[in-house]
Design an enzyme around this catalytic site. Structure first.
Site, PDB file in Angstrom:
ATOM      1  N   ASP A 172       0.737  -1.120   0.249  1.00 23.05           N
ATOM      2  CA  ASP A 172       0.559   0.261   0.069  1.00 23.05           C
ATOM      3  C   ASP A 172       1.147   0.624  -0.022  1.00 23.05           C
ATOM      4  OD1 ASP A 172      -3.041   0.488   1.099  1.00 23.05           O
ATOM      5  OD2 ASP A 172      -2.063   2.497   1.404  1.00 23.05           O
ATOM      6  N   GLU A 183      -5.420   1.644  -4.337  1.00 24.35           N
ATOM      7  CA  GLU A 183      -3.850   1.570  -4.407  1.00 24.35           C
ATOM      8  C   GLU A 183      -3.036   0.691  -3.574  1.00 24.35           C
ATOM      9  OE1 GLU A 183      -3.914   2.520  -1.148  1.00 24.35           O
ATOM     10  OE2 GLU A 183      -2.454   3.684  -0.963  1.00 24.35           O
TER      11      GLU A 183
END
Ligand code: GH3
Ligand code: MG
Ligand code: MG
Length: 245
Positions: free
Chosen positions: A121, A164
């Site tokens: 991440d 993301e």
């Protein structure tokens, strides 16, 4: 027995067909259900329908009609890619990630192998979007993914898990090797400034790693849960680090 002008133009070898010869004798017609021919840089695809020619209830021949299905094939290929890949990152989307990972973990050879899962991440990514805009954010994501792709092996599975968040499933790898490669990736990204217009964007990632040793039944969901928990620990302990559960 015969072929019309169009067929002979596409398949010149049909000109040599002697009446009475079986068309299957011509190499390219051995499998008439999927024919393709190269024309310059283009491959054209044909599907055929076959009808028996009967005379006094005896099969005297077969009539093969070829249909040019090139445009359908091209469209299908495009749709398959659109359905399986994330258009921004150009890696598996969530659905394909789950399918590919399960196929790998449930395979016969998986019983003799170990696996590792990395949950990656980006740190403070919202700030990138808020400061430079979404276009810059997209560029950062694409750059990070291209580094991830270069770092792992061809057979490793890479997919977009969420916003993301990127998941990598690695095969035949020890706990130590997993940690080492995760750290290698983390450092490369940390040391790769990304240019956007006249700005330089520095980005870091947090990684959670889970391992499943040889002999265990490898569960994708279980590895995801463990890697996710490890990733949050990486976040809580300061970010820009790898935590192996
Ligand atoms: P943290 O260090 O805690 O992870 O902070 P963060 O700001 O990265 O927080 P979080 O992971 O929750 O935020 C994800 C952000 O990523 C929110 C969302 O706007 C952004 N994002 C998700 N997908 C995309 C995308 O495809 N393009 C762009 N530009 N931004 C995206
Ligand atoms: Mg984030
Ligand atoms: Mg996130």
């Amino acid at each position: 027995m015969d072929a019309n002008k169009a067929a002979k133009k596409l398949f010149p070898e049909l000109k040599n067909l002697i009446p009475g010869d079986a068309v299957e004798g011509v190499e390219r017609f051995k499998n008439t259900t999927e024919l393709s021919i190269q024309r310059g840089n283009e491959t054209r695809f044909y599907k055929s329908t076959q009808t028996c020619i009967l005379q006094d209830r005896i099969v005297k021949g077969i009539c093969i009609v070829l249909h040019d299905v090139t445009e359908n094939e091209k469209l299908l290929k495009k749709l398959r890619i659109q359905a399986s890949f994330d258009p921004l990152m150009n890696i598996y989307n969530r659905g394909t990630l789950f399918e590919a990972a399960k196929l790998m973990l449930n395979s016969e050879k998986a019983k003799q192998l170990s696996y590792a899962l990395l949950m990656i991440d980006l740190d403070f990514f919202k700030i990138v979007n808020d400061t430079y805009g979404h276009f810059a954010g997209d560029l950062v994501l694409k750059t990070v993914v291209s580094i991830i792709k270069k770092t792992f092996r061809k057979d490793d599975i890479i997919g977009r898990y969420g916003g993301e968040e990127i998941v990598v499933l690695l095969e035949n790898i020890s706990v130590e090797q997993t940690f080492r490669i995760a750290e290698e990736l983390r450092k490369i990204i940390e040391n790769t400034p990304i240019s956007y217009q006249n700005h330089t964007i520095n980005i870091t990632i947090s990684i959670g790693a889970a391992h499943s040793p040889v002999g265990e039944s490898h569960s994708f969901e279980n590895m995801l849960d463990r890697a996710d928990a490890a990733m949050y620990e990486a976040k809580n302990s300061g970010r820009n680090r790898t935590v192996a559960e």
